[in-house]
Design a protein around this motif. Sequence first.
Motif, PDB file in Angstrom:
ATOM      1  N   ARG A  27      42.286  44.105  40.150  1.00  0.00           N
ATOM      2  CA  ARG A  27      41.517  44.047  41.325  1.00  0.00           C
ATOM      3  C   ARG A  27      40.414  42.953  41.603  1.00  0.00           C
ATOM      4  O   ARG A  27      39.758  42.905  40.553  1.00  0.00           O
ATOM      5  N   ALA A  29      36.824  41.586  43.273  1.00  0.00           N
ATOM      6  CA  ALA A  29      35.630  42.117  43.734  1.00  0.00           C
ATOM      7  C   ALA A  29      35.074  40.955  44.356  1.00  0.00           C
ATOM      8  O   ALA A  29      34.431  39.959  43.571  1.00  0.00           O
ATOM      9  N   ASP A 125      44.561  41.910  46.338  1.00  0.00           N
ATOM     10  CA  ASP A 125      43.884  41.371  45.403  1.00  0.00           C
ATOM     11  C   ASP A 125      44.537  39.855  44.714  1.00  0.00           C
ATOM     12  O   ASP A 125      44.423  39.363  43.809  1.00  0.00           O
ATOM     13  N   GLU A 128      40.219  36.374  46.192  1.00  0.00           N
ATOM     14  CA  GLU A 128      38.859  36.889  46.672  1.00  0.00           C
ATOM     15  C   GLU A 128      38.701  36.385  48.136  1.00  0.00           C
ATOM     16  O   GLU A 128      38.780  35.074  48.502  1.00  0.00           O
ATOM     17  N   GLU A 170      36.021  48.079  49.961  1.00  0.00           N
ATOM     18  CA  GLU A 170      35.807  48.504  48.579  1.00  0.00           C
ATOM     19  C   GLU A 170      35.666  47.249  47.709  1.00  0.00           C
ATOM     20  O   GLU A 170      35.023  47.179  46.751  1.00  0.00           O
ATOM     21  N   ARG A 171      36.438  46.315  47.849  1.00  0.00           N
ATOM     22  CA  ARG A 171      36.649  44.964  47.280  1.00  0.00           C
ATOM     23  C   ARG A 171      35.614  43.862  47.903  1.00  0.00           C
ATOM     24  O   ARG A 171      35.502  42.997  47.476  1.00  0.00           O
TER      25      ARG A 171
END
Length: 270
Positions: A27, A29, A125, A128, A170-171
């Motif tokens: 995942r 971020a 994912d 980025e 959320e990411r």
Amino acid sequence: MDSTNEMAPAVRSILDAARERPGGGSRVAVDDARDLPAAFAAAEADGRIPVVAEVKPTSPTTTGESDHDPVELAEEMVAGGAAALSVLTEPEHFGGSVENYERVRAAVDVPVLRKDFLVKESQLDAVEADVVLLIARFLGDGRESKDSRANQVAEPPGDDLEPMIEAARERGMQVLVEVHTEAEVEQAVDAGAEIIGVNNRDLAALEVDLGTFEEVAPAVPEEATLLAESGISTPANARRMREAGADGLLIGTAIMDGDPRENTTRFINA
Ligand SMILES: O=C(O)c1ccccc1NCC(=O)[C@H](O)[C@H](O)COP(=O)(O)O
């Protein structure tokens, strides 16, 4: 939502490929995402029409493929005054890649939209991104269960739009939700969209009609950031979209054809 059977064969093929494409491994971020509405405001403040210039090597509606380095193209677009960039990551039909996206994002300091046909959360994912595109037509509206959709004759669409928006946020990513009809505006707003793009290209016929933006834009809430997408090929087209309420313009082909720096400058000064 329309069935995928009502889409142009090229778009069905894009969607089939998208369903098969694996997501990223772990995942992502994004803790340094660049803000698209802020970039539009900065462009407006110094007298530039906010343009999102697209690095688009090829597409189902163009012939041939650009062999220019995406980073060089991107740098020229930014030098020409683009407020933000869009980079295709769809490989099979648009000649894009996540590598192109990563290289471009590392080379410029404006927000970079990840332009792809995302249908499931894990695909977020792959890289980025500052901003991801989610296409309302390809994503569910949450009104039907997956099971009932699976029983329809038409192929089921992707995941629902609202959880996809939440998953992207959320990411740490912003989300551009693409719509083509007033009903899709409603779907986007209900799902929490804050940045909405009206696509002038009809994914059923692949025809472009700038009247689509003029017809659909009034349904978009005032507080949303509103983009006009596709088919903007002249400064007069750009002015037309701005007069109809576009905060920003997403332009691919007309910037890629010829000198991307000069082309971008022509549109920001339209
Ligand atoms: O551009 C295409 O041929 C195309 C075909 C099928 C589905 C989507 C397609 N384009 C995606 C886009 O959103 C455009 O690349 C973008 O809006 C820029 O459009 P343009 O300025 O007309 O190149």
